[in-house]
Write an enzyme that holds these catalytic residues in place. Structure first.
Site, PDB file in Angstrom:
ATOM      1  N   ARG A 188      -8.803  -2.434   5.905  1.00 53.07           N
ATOM      2  CA  ARG A 188      -8.051  -2.702   7.133  1.00 53.07           C
ATOM      3  C   ARG A 188      -7.494  -1.390   7.679  1.00 53.07           C
ATOM      4  O   ARG A 188      -7.075  -0.520   6.932  1.00 53.07           O
ATOM      5  CB  ARG A 188      -6.870  -3.628   6.819  1.00 53.07           C
ATOM      6  CG  ARG A 188      -7.278  -4.989   6.333  1.00 53.07           C
ATOM      7  CD  ARG A 188      -6.122  -5.688   5.651  1.00 53.07           C
ATOM      8  NE  ARG A 188      -5.330  -6.498   6.570  1.00 53.07           N
ATOM      9  CZ  ARG A 188      -4.096  -6.192   6.963  1.00 53.07           C
ATOM     10  NH1 ARG A 188      -3.520  -5.087   6.528  1.00 53.07           N
ATOM     11  NH2 ARG A 188      -3.434  -6.992   7.765  1.00 53.07           N
ATOM     12  N   HIS A 233      -3.607   1.898  -5.863  1.00 52.99           N
ATOM     13  CA  HIS A 233      -2.838   0.795  -6.439  1.00 52.99           C
ATOM     14  C   HIS A 233      -3.827  -0.316  -6.793  1.00 52.99           C
ATOM     15  O   HIS A 233      -5.031  -0.182  -6.592  1.00 52.99           O
ATOM     16  CB  HIS A 233      -1.768   0.327  -5.453  1.00 52.99           C
ATOM     17  CG  HIS A 233      -0.729   1.374  -5.195  1.00 52.99           C
ATOM     18  ND1 HIS A 233       0.070   1.880  -6.185  1.00 52.99           N
ATOM     19  CD2 HIS A 233      -0.387   2.048  -4.052  1.00 52.99           C
ATOM     20  CE1 HIS A 233       0.872   2.800  -5.669  1.00 52.99           C
ATOM     21  NE2 HIS A 233       0.608   2.932  -4.382  1.00 52.99           N
ATOM     22  N   HIS A 285      -6.422  -1.499  -4.167  1.00 54.88           N
ATOM     23  CA  HIS A 285      -7.558  -0.591  -3.965  1.00 54.88           C
ATOM     24  C   HIS A 285      -8.543  -0.705  -5.126  1.00 54.88           C
ATOM     25  O   HIS A 285      -9.748  -0.723  -4.944  1.00 54.88           O
ATOM     26  CB  HIS A 285      -7.087   0.861  -3.860  1.00 54.88           C
ATOM     27  CG  HIS A 285      -5.996   1.068  -2.856  1.00 54.88           C
ATOM     28  ND1 HIS A 285      -4.759   1.543  -3.205  1.00 54.88           N
ATOM     29  CD2 HIS A 285      -5.967   0.837  -1.526  1.00 54.88           C
ATOM     30  CE1 HIS A 285      -4.007   1.602  -2.126  1.00 54.88           C
ATOM     31  NE2 HIS A 285      -4.710   1.177  -1.088  1.00 54.88           N
ATOM     32  N   THR A 322      -9.851   7.492   0.428  1.00 54.53           N
ATOM     33  CA  THR A 322      -8.419   7.193   0.396  1.00 54.53           C
ATOM     34  C   THR A 322      -7.606   8.456   0.648  1.00 54.53           C
ATOM     35  O   THR A 322      -8.072   9.562   0.405  1.00 54.53           O
ATOM     36  CB  THR A 322      -8.003   6.566  -0.954  1.00 54.53           C
ATOM     37  OG1 THR A 322      -6.614   6.288  -0.918  1.00 54.53           O
ATOM     38  CG2 THR A 322      -8.295   7.478  -2.124  1.00 54.53           C
ATOM     39  N   ARG A 323      -6.395   8.251   1.133  1.00 58.80           N
ATOM     40  CA  ARG A 323      -5.455   9.365   1.204  1.00 58.80           C
ATOM     41  C   ARG A 323      -4.141   8.936   0.551  1.00 58.80           C
ATOM     42  O   ARG A 323      -3.099   9.541   0.761  1.00 58.80           O
ATOM     43  CB  ARG A 323      -5.240   9.814   2.650  1.00 58.80           C
ATOM     44  CG  ARG A 323      -4.660   8.781   3.565  1.00 58.80           C
ATOM     45  CD  ARG A 323      -4.400   9.379   4.941  1.00 58.80           C
ATOM     46  NE  ARG A 323      -3.479   8.623   5.725  1.00 58.80           N
ATOM     47  CZ  ARG A 323      -3.810   7.649   6.583  1.00 58.80           C
ATOM     48  NH1 ARG A 323      -5.066   7.332   6.754  1.00 58.80           N
ATOM     49  NH2 ARG A 323      -2.896   7.026   7.279  1.00 58.80           N
TER      50      ARG A 323
END
Lengths: 388, 71
Positions: free
Chosen positions: A288, A199, A202, A194-195
């Site tokens: 996605r 939330h 995720h 992740t960057r």
């Protein structure tokens, strides 16, 4: 334990006994100065995260990766890992020769046995890797900001790269991760890239994946990202909050990946998977528009690209996820696959909407973000407003 | 010194490999053979912890403990 990509975990860190002699030698060598992306790459090549690479790509490797998405001997590899030459004199020097690798402040990082110096076509690289030549793409911008010559060759690093001391305690290298997984007894480990702050959507993907394996590695990218991404230190606070409040400690580990984002979408998804394999992970979550930016890539292109590789080319298994959201009728997190209800029942906020809410001083809905994470983000944005 | 050697394989096997690699992403039969051999040779589990001396492993586990990764 899953094998490293290419069969062997590379180690290009100088031995303790070798270090002083290399440092003395490097002081008198021509210098190749690395930019921030290259600094990340140097560290990841040396610690094995980019196995089987042992240095920056030569022209043969570079062309093979651009054209075939594989290294010359057929090993899958999708992103060029290159060092741009900033010094005209070095660009004109005939290899082989040894050069010192230095950061922008002039500190010696290590040495490079330069075996190739070659000019490259920026347009061709952008079209092959980023699938666009649009100036607005951050990867295209990067290419425009560097010279037109690359240096290739094996590197030896004097010490591990820690770009930001605040993150030092969260930076495990591939060997350390492998030892950690073994000590924990995790045979199957899923990595989450992740960057962004985590939330609830995720968190849902991570926990769904964790149900099927032994351990979860939350592996955020903390190298160079876009200027409008949430700052790394704020994101780290969010990750720590999630670890402390919502993840079981015996099943989940948090470590930072010092990679620089290329925003290369599908090609970067393969790269991210390979890197996680080198860290000892057996599974990798691909959501996605993984590693995408703007609308340069199709929503599922980063998932479909895995079909272009033969079974066995990648030892790590991708796990594909669709868009997740909170459904008021389901009273929980769900996705298009699992929720039968109307869109109006779903709580989902776009990145733009999240920024709008935070900038206006409102609270993020608890269905979208855990209160502990929302609070950190709200504080960050309120400080920005105060400081403006 | 050239860092590659020539190895002879039966012509029929070579022809089969050439057939197999059509549209596969492999540039040549040589690339395919090298890839397969590398894969076979690396089948031994990658026990990275064995790359450490006992002392290094102890230090590393201590580091992981200090950072809160291990109890």
């Amino acid at each position: 334990m899953i094998r490293a990509h290419g069969g062997r975990l590379i180690n290009r860190m100088a031995e303790e006994a070798q270090r002083q002699a290399l440092l003395d030698e490097a002081a008198n060598l021509p210098a190749l100065v690395v930019n921030r992306r290259e600094l990340s790459d140097v560290g990841m090549i040396a610690n094995g995260a980019m196995s089987p690479l042992e240095g920056f790509m030569t022209q043969e490797e570079y062309s093979s990766v651009l054209e075939r998405r594989r290294l010359p001997l057929g090993v899958a590899w999708t992103l060029p890992v290159t060092l741009s030459v900033k010094d005209e004199k070095i660009a004109r020097t005939h290899p082989p020769f040894r050069a010192a690798l230095k950061d922008k402040a002039g500190h010696i990082l290590g040495v490079m046995d330069v075996s190739d110096i070659f000019r490259f076509d920026k347009k061709k690289e952008a079209e092959a890797v980023l699938l666009t030549n649009d100036d607005a793409h951050p990867g295209v911008k990067y290419l425009q900001g560097i010279g037109d010559t690359y240096a290739g060759g094996r590197i030896t690093l004097l010490e591990g790269i820690v770009e930001d001391d605040r993150f030092a305690n969260y930076m495990l290298d591939p060997k350390e991760c492998r030892v950690l997984f073994k000590a924990k007894g995790w045979e199957r480990v899923v990595a989450f890239q992740t960057r962004n702050p985590i939330h609830r959507a995720h968190e849902y993907l991570q926990k769904c994946a964790l149900e099927a394996v032994d351990g979860l590695l939350i592996h955020p990218v903390m190298g160079e990202t876009k200027s409008d991404d949430i700052p790394a230190d704020v994101r780290l606070q969010c990750y720590v909050a999630m670890m402390n409040h919502y993840f079981p400690k015996d099943r989940v580990a948090l470590s930072i990946l010092p990679a620089a984002m290329r925003y290369a979408g599908p090609r970067e998804a393969i790269f991210h998977a390979i890197v996680r394999q080198n860290y000892g992970c057996t599974h990798f979550i691909v959501g996605r528009d993984h590693a995408g930016v703007g609308s340069y890539y199709g929503t599922y292109d980063a998932q479909r690209i895995f079909d272009d590789f033969e079974p066995g080319e990648l030892a790590i298994t991708p796990i594909f996820f669709d868009h997740a959201f909170y459904c008021k009728k389901c009273h929980g997190m769900a996705s298009h696959k699992t929720c039968a209800h109307d869109k109006s029942e779903r709580v989902f906020l776009s990145g733009t909407k999240v920024r709008e809410i935070l900038q206006s001083g409102e609270e993020l809905p608890v269905e979208f973000s855990r209160r502990e994470v929302a609070h950190i983000l709200e504080q960050h944005y309120s400080q920005q407003v105060d400081g403006s | 010194m050239n860092d590659k050697v020539t190895i002879k394989i039966p012509r029929r096997l070579y022809a089969k490999i050439q057939q197999l690699i059509t549209d596969s992403g492999f540039n040549s039969a040589t690339d395919f053979i090298v890839y397969v051999l590398r894969d076979v040779l690396s089948e031994k589990p990658d026990d990275s912890s064995s790359e450490f001396s006992a002392e290094e492993l102890k230090a590393l586990k201590q580091k992981l403990r200090n950072l809160g990764y291990l109890d």
